[in-house]
Enzyme design. Sequence first.
Site, PDB file in Angstrom:
ATOM      1  N   GLY A 111       0.931  -1.202  -0.005  1.00 46.20           N
ATOM      2  CA  GLY A 111      -0.026   0.007  -0.086  1.00 46.20           C
ATOM      3  C   GLY A 111       0.809   1.256  -0.039  1.00 46.20           C
ATOM      4  O   GLY A 111       2.063   1.143  -0.626  1.00 46.20           O
TER       5      GLY A 111
ATOM      6  N   THR B 199       2.221  -4.510   6.076  1.00 45.84           N
ATOM      7  CA  THR B 199       0.821  -4.735   6.108  1.00 45.84           C
ATOM      8  C   THR B 199       0.167  -3.889   7.057  1.00 45.84           C
ATOM      9  O   THR B 199       0.856  -3.206   7.897  1.00 45.84           O
ATOM     10  CB  THR B 199       0.600  -6.073   6.200  1.00 45.84           C
ATOM     11  OG1 THR B 199       0.963  -6.452   7.635  1.00 45.84           O
ATOM     12  CG2 THR B 199       1.009  -7.135   5.083  1.00 45.84           C
TER      13      THR B 199
ATOM     14  N   GLY C  11       5.981   8.003  12.907  1.00 48.01           N
ATOM     15  CA  GLY C  11       6.691   8.512  11.669  1.00 48.01           C
ATOM     16  C   GLY C  11       7.850   8.677  11.270  1.00 48.01           C
ATOM     17  O   GLY C  11       8.663   7.586  11.655  1.00 48.01           O
TER      18      GLY C  11
ATOM     19  N   ASP D 181      -4.683   4.290  18.578  1.00 52.90           N
ATOM     20  CA  ASP D 181      -3.475   4.306  17.819  1.00 52.90           C
ATOM     21  C   ASP D 181      -2.327   5.007  18.804  1.00 52.90           C
ATOM     22  O   ASP D 181      -1.250   4.300  18.775  1.00 52.90           O
ATOM     23  CB  ASP D 181      -3.818   5.396  16.716  1.00 52.90           C
ATOM     24  CG  ASP D 181      -2.377   5.501  15.857  1.00 52.90           C
ATOM     25  OD1 ASP D 181      -1.902   4.499  15.272  1.00 52.90           O
ATOM     26  OD2 ASP D 181      -1.826   6.625  16.126  1.00 52.90           O
TER      27      ASP D 181
ATOM     28  N   LYS E  70       0.984   2.928  20.225  1.00 54.29           N
ATOM     29  CA  LYS E  70       2.401   3.556  20.107  1.00 54.29           C
ATOM     30  C   LYS E  70       3.220   3.688  21.238  1.00 54.29           C
ATOM     31  O   LYS E  70       4.341   3.264  21.777  1.00 54.29           O
ATOM     32  CB  LYS E  70       2.266   4.753  19.450  1.00 54.29           C
ATOM     33  CG  LYS E  70       2.083   4.655  17.953  1.00 54.29           C
ATOM     34  CD  LYS E  70       1.532   6.107  17.293  1.00 54.29           C
ATOM     35  CE  LYS E  70       1.374   5.803  15.646  1.00 54.29           C
ATOM     36  NZ  LYS E  70       0.693   7.136  15.252  1.00 54.29           N
TER      37      LYS E  70
END
EC number: 1.1.1.3
Lengths: 332, 332
Positions: free
Chosen positions: B12, B92, B150, B217, B221
Site C-alpha cells: 500500500g 501490512t 512516523g 492508535d 504506540k
Amino acid sequence: MKTIRLSIIGFGAVGQGVARSILSKQGYINKQGINLCVVGIADSGGCEIDDKGIDLMGAITRKKQTGTVATCAESAFDLISNVEHEIIVEATPTNIKDGEPGLNNMLTALNSGKNVVTSNKGPLALRFSDLKEMAEDNGLFFRYESTVGGAVPIFNLVHEAMAGNTVIGIEGILNGTCNYILTRMAEERLPYELVLKEAQELGIAETDPTYDVEGIDSACKLVIIANSIFQDAVTYRDVDITGITKITPEALELASKNNYVVKLICEAGNGTLTVAPRLVPKRHPLAVGGTLNVASILTDLAGRITISGKGAGSIETASSILSDVLHIARNS
Amino acid sequence: MKTIRLSIIGFGAVGQGVARSILSKQGYINKQGINLCVVGIADSGGCEIDDKGIDLMGAITRKKQTGTVATCAESAFDLISNVEHEIIVEATPTNIKDGEPGLNNMLTALNSGKNVVTSNKGPLALRFSDLKEMAEDNGLFFRYESTVGGAVPIFNLVHEAMAGNTVIGIEGILNGTCNYILTRMAEERLPYELVLKEAQELGIAETDPTYDVEGIDSACKLVIIANSIFQDAVTYRDVDITGITKITPEALELASKNNYVVKLICEAGNGTLTVAPRLVPKRHPLAVGGTLNVASILTDLAGRITISGKGAGSIETASSILSDVLHIARNS
C-alpha cells in the site's frame, strides 16, 4: 566483557563530568558487555597514569584539593603517545586562534592509533577536514557529538538515526548564553547590559562574554555542522557573523507585538554560513527559550525534524561524550 | 559493494513509499558500499519474485493499473519462507485484534532467519516481547522505528544517538489526526464534528476515525515505547485510554485564555501508561500544532530532549524504514 581503555585529556568541568558519568553508569555500561577503563588523566599540571584503571573519585577529589590531577610529571603528549589505550577523550578548553593544545593532542592520538572523542570546538573549527581525513586514513573513529548543542545529539541523529536522508538545510540556536540573554531581555524588557550582568552572576555568561555574545561560539559550531553534515571544507573564517550586543529592548518589544521573538540563528545549507539575530514566529519550533539549544533539520525524506535540549553543563556534555565512547566501544 | 536482499510485504502507501525511496536514494545508498536489492513484493493478490532484483517502478505502475503487484500466485508466506533474502519490510495494515497478517509474517521471517523491519503496530502492541525474544534467540535484527512517530526517529535516538542515558520518562503527541483536530478546533473555535469532517475530506482522518480519535492508535504506540525503552512487558490492554471526542470548543477557549492548549498526551515512565487529553502551556516544547508528532524524553544525563516532526505520510514513514534497513545493512 570487552575492555576499552581511555584517557581523559583536560580535567576541568567537562573532563570531570566524563569521569563522574563513567562512575555513575558503570552498571549500565557493563550490561552492554563493555568495561570502560580510564588508564590516564591529564591536565595542565601533569598526569595520573594507571594501566589497571584510575580511581576516578580519588582523581576528582585530588583535583579539587590540589588544583591538579597530576601524580607524575608526564605530559598529555606522553600519555597519548606512550600509554596503550583505545580512545582519548579530548576535553581541553576551546581556543579559536590556533586550536591548541587540543589540535596537537588530537593529531598525536590519530598518529598513534587512538580513536578521538572530543568536546573541543577549536581544532574542528580550524582543521576539521584534516582531522577527519587523518582518522579515516588510519581506520580510526573521530567523534565530536558534544562540540555542538551540548546534550542534543545532532550528529548522531543525522548520521545514524536518520540514515538514508539527505540534509537540505539546518537552522538552529546553538549558544545558550545568547538565548538566555535574548529571552530575559524580551520577558523583562531589560537592556542588554543589565541582563548580561545577571547572566554573569548566574555563571551563564563568562567574565569576558565576547566569545558568546559576538556569535563566535555559534560560528564555530556552524562550521562543524557544515563540515560534518554538508562535507563543506570550510573554517571559522567563512562564516558571516553578527552578534547580539546591539539589540535593544525596544526592538524585542516591537517584535513581540507582532508575535515574533528575536533569536541568534545559525544557518547552513544554501552554500552560505550565517550567524545573525533573526525574527522567529513565537509558535515556530525554533522559538525555544532560556538557555535551551535547538536544531531544525530539513531533509529530503523525513521533512523537517526539530530537536531541542540543554546546550551546556558538564553532565549534559559528558552525556554526548559517553554516547560517542559507547559507539566506538560497540563498533570496534 | 555489499548486496542486501529484501522483500516488501504489503504494497500500500507505505510499501510503495519504501520502493520509491530505494529508487530515489540508490546513489546515496551505493556510496555507503551497500546495494539494496528487492527480490520480492507481496500484497493480498499474490507476489512478484525476482532474485535478480525487481523493477520497482514497474511494480508500482502495475499495482496502480491492476490493483495488485502480483505476477505469480505465491503467498507472502511462500515469499518469506522460500526466497533467499536478508530482510523483510513488513508493511501490512495494523490490526489491533489479533495482529494478523503482520504477526504471522514476522514470526515466519524470524523463524526462517530473516531480519525484520516493520511499520505495523498491531503485532508489536500485542506480542512485542515474544517478537523481540525470538529475534534475539536467532541473532536477528527486529527494528520498528516507523511504528511510532512516523519520520521522528524516537527509538534510534534513545537506543543509539543517546546511548549511555537512562530514560526516566517520555511524554508525547503520537497521533497527527488528533493533533490536527485539536489544533483546528482551538484556532477556529469549531466543534469536534465539523473539524473531524474537514479532516476526513483532507485525508487526515479515516472514514471510520475511531482508531485515532479514541486514542487506540496512540495507545499502541505507547505500548511499543514501554516495551522498547522501559523493557516493560505490557500490551495494548495495559493502557489507560481517554480519547478526544468529548472535548468542546468552550473547553479549548477557556484553556487558551489561560495560556494553555489541549493535547492528546501519551505518558510512560512512572509505571503507568496513560493516553489522555492534557492541558499543556502554550510555550511548552510539547505544544506543537497541526499534524506534527513530538516526543519529550527525560533522561538522567542529557536532561530533557524534545524531538518533533511529521508523524505520517508514505515517504516520511519510508524514511524511518530506510534508516532501519541501512542500520541492518551496516551492521550485518
